[in-house]
Design an enzyme around this catalytic site. Sequence first.
Site, PDB file in Angstrom:
ATOM      1  NE  ARG A 177      -3.534  -2.483  -0.007  1.00 17.51           N
ATOM      2  CZ  ARG A 177      -3.112  -3.604  -0.640  1.00 17.51           C
ATOM      3  NH1 ARG A 177      -2.016  -3.602  -1.402  1.00 17.51           N
ATOM      4  NH2 ARG A 177      -3.789  -4.710  -0.560  1.00 17.51           N
ATOM      5  CB  SER A 227      -9.058  -2.729   4.197  1.00 14.72           C
ATOM      6  OG  SER A 227      -9.470  -3.972   3.701  1.00 14.72           O
ATOM      7  CD  GLU A 297      -5.644  -0.200   2.367  1.00 15.98           C
ATOM      8  OE1 GLU A 297      -5.479  -1.178   3.104  1.00 15.98           O
ATOM      9  OE2 GLU A 297      -6.167  -0.266   1.245  1.00 15.98           O
TER      10      GLU A 297
END
Length: 304
Positions: A177, A227, A297
């Site tokens: 990420r 998420s 995230e």
Amino acid sequence: MMNLDELKINLKTFLDEDELKFNEPMKNHTSFKVGGPCDIMVIPKSKDNLIKSLELIKKYNVPYFIMGKGSNLIVKDGGFRGVILKLTGLDYILVRENKIIAGGGASLSNTAREALLNSLKGMEFASGIPGTVGGAVAMNAGAYGGEIKDIIEWAECVDENLNLIKLTREELNLSYRHSRVQDENLVVVEACFNLEKGNYDEIRGCMEELNRRRLEKQPLNYPSAGSTFKRPPGYFAGKLIEDAGLKGYRFGGAMVSEKHAGFVINYDNATAKDVLEVIKHVQKTVYEKFGVTLETEVKIIGED
Ligand SMILES: Cc1cc2nc3c(=O)[nH]c(=O)nc-3n(C[C@H](O)[C@H](O)[C@H](O)COP(=O)(O)OP(=O)(O)OC[C@H]3O[C@@H](n4cnc5c(N)ncnc54)[C@H](O)[C@@H]3O)c2cc1C
């Protein structure tokens, strides 16, 4: 000195009406459906218009933020002072033998669909990720064992000095990420994916299976940003949150999903504040119970 009014006047001289918005509510541009207005939104339809806009933004010293589809983004309720550059106008997708070249604002799932239609294998993991190609490169998006790092050949980016640079897979420093795009505030305008010839039915079967799993496990009927937290080394965020007894925890209109604890959802007209309160509570509780820090995230911008 920042000068919004002069910037607006100058942007109007070359951008089409549908490339420029003022006081645009960001809740209309984020998958969470939260966020106050940005002063200016530019949705360039060409690289030239993107670069010309950036030149002016820098000349007038106005803060800016690059976005794609806002599927990993929370904008606070006070909105964003400055310019949001939304890349979704650069949405072409070209197939060249076993490679796909797509604009930074092309939908990732449409790109994966184009791969399927051309029997190209490798993008199956991406077919259910609801962002753009640029957002996926910036985030090194991934799912079900695949990630952008596995398939990208190069990305063309605009750097801070407004030069167009072509970065190879290695030069993009892709990791979980994360990418060089985030570190250096680059704008991804185009990317090339290197795929393999495959079998149409097998590729389609795989995409359908992964999307079936998504539908089964994820609360896709509520607005969210997927998420909310990164996977902490050695753990799964969703499992920690569930074990902390936080499934169904609510603040205002935001809630930890009952279906998948890794998702904070907007279940009833949540504000950004509601979502951020839930995030803070989850982080605090998980840290107190397990000593694990959950990093978001999701990117958070704007003012209260
Ligand atoms: C239901 C749901 C499921 C999801 N599932 C997954 C999943 O399985 N795997 C996964 O990795 N993610 C998942 N996501 C998160 C999200 O879709 C990805 O992170 C996606 O790559 C973000 O793309 P975007 O265009 O929406 O980016 P945005 O949310 O608009 O922006 C995210 C970040 O990327 C940067 N960015 C965006 N476009 C560019 C560009 N052209 N150039 C430079 N920087 C740019 C922004 O500045 C920001 O930092 C999911 C989200 C939702 C809502």
